[in-house]
Design an enzyme around this catalytic site. Structure first.
Site, mmCIF file in Angstrom:
data_model
loop_
_atom_site.group_PDB
_atom_site.id
_atom_site.type_symbol
_atom_site.label_atom_id
_atom_site.label_comp_id
_atom_site.label_asym_id
_atom_site.label_seq_id
_atom_site.Cartn_x
_atom_site.Cartn_y
_atom_site.Cartn_z
ATOM 1 N N HIS A 80 -7.380 -5.148 -0.561
ATOM 2 C CA HIS A 80 -6.293 -4.079 -0.304
ATOM 3 C C HIS A 80 -5.217 -4.892 0.198
ATOM 4 C CE1 HIS A 80 -3.652 -0.352 -1.273
ATOM 5 N NE2 HIS A 80 -3.865 -0.305 -0.132
ATOM 6 N N ASP B 149 -9.701 -4.030 -5.392
ATOM 7 C CA ASP B 149 -9.385 -3.640 -5.130
ATOM 8 C C ASP B 149 -9.621 -2.505 -4.540
ATOM 9 O OD1 ASP B 149 -7.508 -2.142 -3.301
ATOM 10 O OD2 ASP B 149 -5.383 -2.828 -3.560
ATOM 11 N N SER C 191 0.414 -1.533 -0.151
ATOM 12 C CA SER C 191 -0.076 0.136 -0.316
ATOM 13 C C SER C 191 0.538 1.666 0.573
ATOM 14 C CB SER C 191 -0.859 -0.064 1.463
ATOM 15 O OG SER C 191 -1.785 0.767 1.167
#
Length: 264
Positions: free
Chosen positions: A244, A216, A94
């Site tokens: 995610h 996602d 991320s």
């Protein structure tokens, strides 16, 4: 206090193997890698750590000015890699994908390879660029956080994880958000969701693997493709995974693509 202690860093695995550094995403800590890290301890020296403000890191080291930009986190990663000894393979999940991009862009000598898991150089849509969110949507997200951080955590965690069949994973992420000091969490969110690191992606010269979930809600597949297309030396894998956080929701699939990439 040394850099490893400040980040509650833990080194395990094969002391003679190549070094694999796992960097967690926003609102998380190093425990988010617990299903992935053990798979590499026989072949690699594995380094886990917490960004300042997260997990067991030294909260006294938190400086809002330094961490108002992702470069502050990238500078920390550079210092940590110097302390454990590079070059390393950095796996960034991320927001830590862009932290890794910044770190490798400034010190390519310290990074043998990068793995960017569900990366996003810019979350807000722009002309000719689809980040996944309008400016109003990001503003609403941040406003909700400011008004009720704990309520926001309970709401957003299932969206991030994307696995309604695994509610325990969403609750784990929500609990991680809630363990973070709300002021630090809100500040890190603004740093994350308002960043634009598109120009930094093109500066990365080290070999890179982009790993993207098939579905996602935070960093959609077209964002991963954009990152892949704008890196100098990269390949992309689309995981048959939802959410995610494939390190939580589909760790076996993530481990498989990491092993393939690291073994070549």
């Amino acid at each position: 206090m040394g850099v490893l202690a400040r980040h509650d860093a833990h080194v395990s695995g094969n002391a003679d193997g190549p070094t694999l550094v796992l960097a967690h995403g926003f609102g998380c800590d190093q425990s988010m890698w617990r299903y992935v890290a053990p798979a590499f301890e026989r072949s690699h020296r594995v380094v886990l750590f917490d960004h300042i403000g997260a997990g067991g890191s030294d909260l006294g080291s938190y400086d809002p000015k330094r961490y108002g930009r992702l470069q502050g986190y990238a500078d920390d990663v550079v210092a940590l890699v110097e302390a454990v000894g590079g070059p390393v393979v950095l796996v960034g999940h991320s927001v830590s994908a862009m932290v890794g991009v910044l770190a490798a862009g400034s010190r390519p000598d310290l990074f043998e390879r990068l793995v960017l898991v569900c990366p996003s150089p810019r979350y807000v849509d722009d002309d000719g660029y689809r980040g996944g969110f309008s400016a109003d949507e990001i503003d609403d997200l941040l406003t909700t956080m400011d008004a009720n951080y704990l309520g926001w955590a309970q709401f957003i965690a299932p969206v991030i994880v994307g696995r309604p069949d695994r509610p325990e994973l969403a609750q784990e992420l929500a609990n991680s958000f809630c363990r973070t000091d709300p002021a630090i969490g809100r500040h890190f969110a603004r740093t994350t969701f308002l960043s634009d690191n598109r120009e930094d992606v093109a500066r990365v010269a080290v070999r890179t693997l982009v790993v993207q979930s098939r579905v996602d809600a935070i960093a959609p597949p077209q964002v991963g493709r954009w990152v892949h297309e704008h890196l100098q030396d990269s390949e992309m894998v689309l995981l048959d995974a939802v959410g995610h956080c494939p390190n939580l929701s589909s760790p076996e699939a993530l481990v498989a693509v990491l092993r393939d990439f690291l073994g070549r």
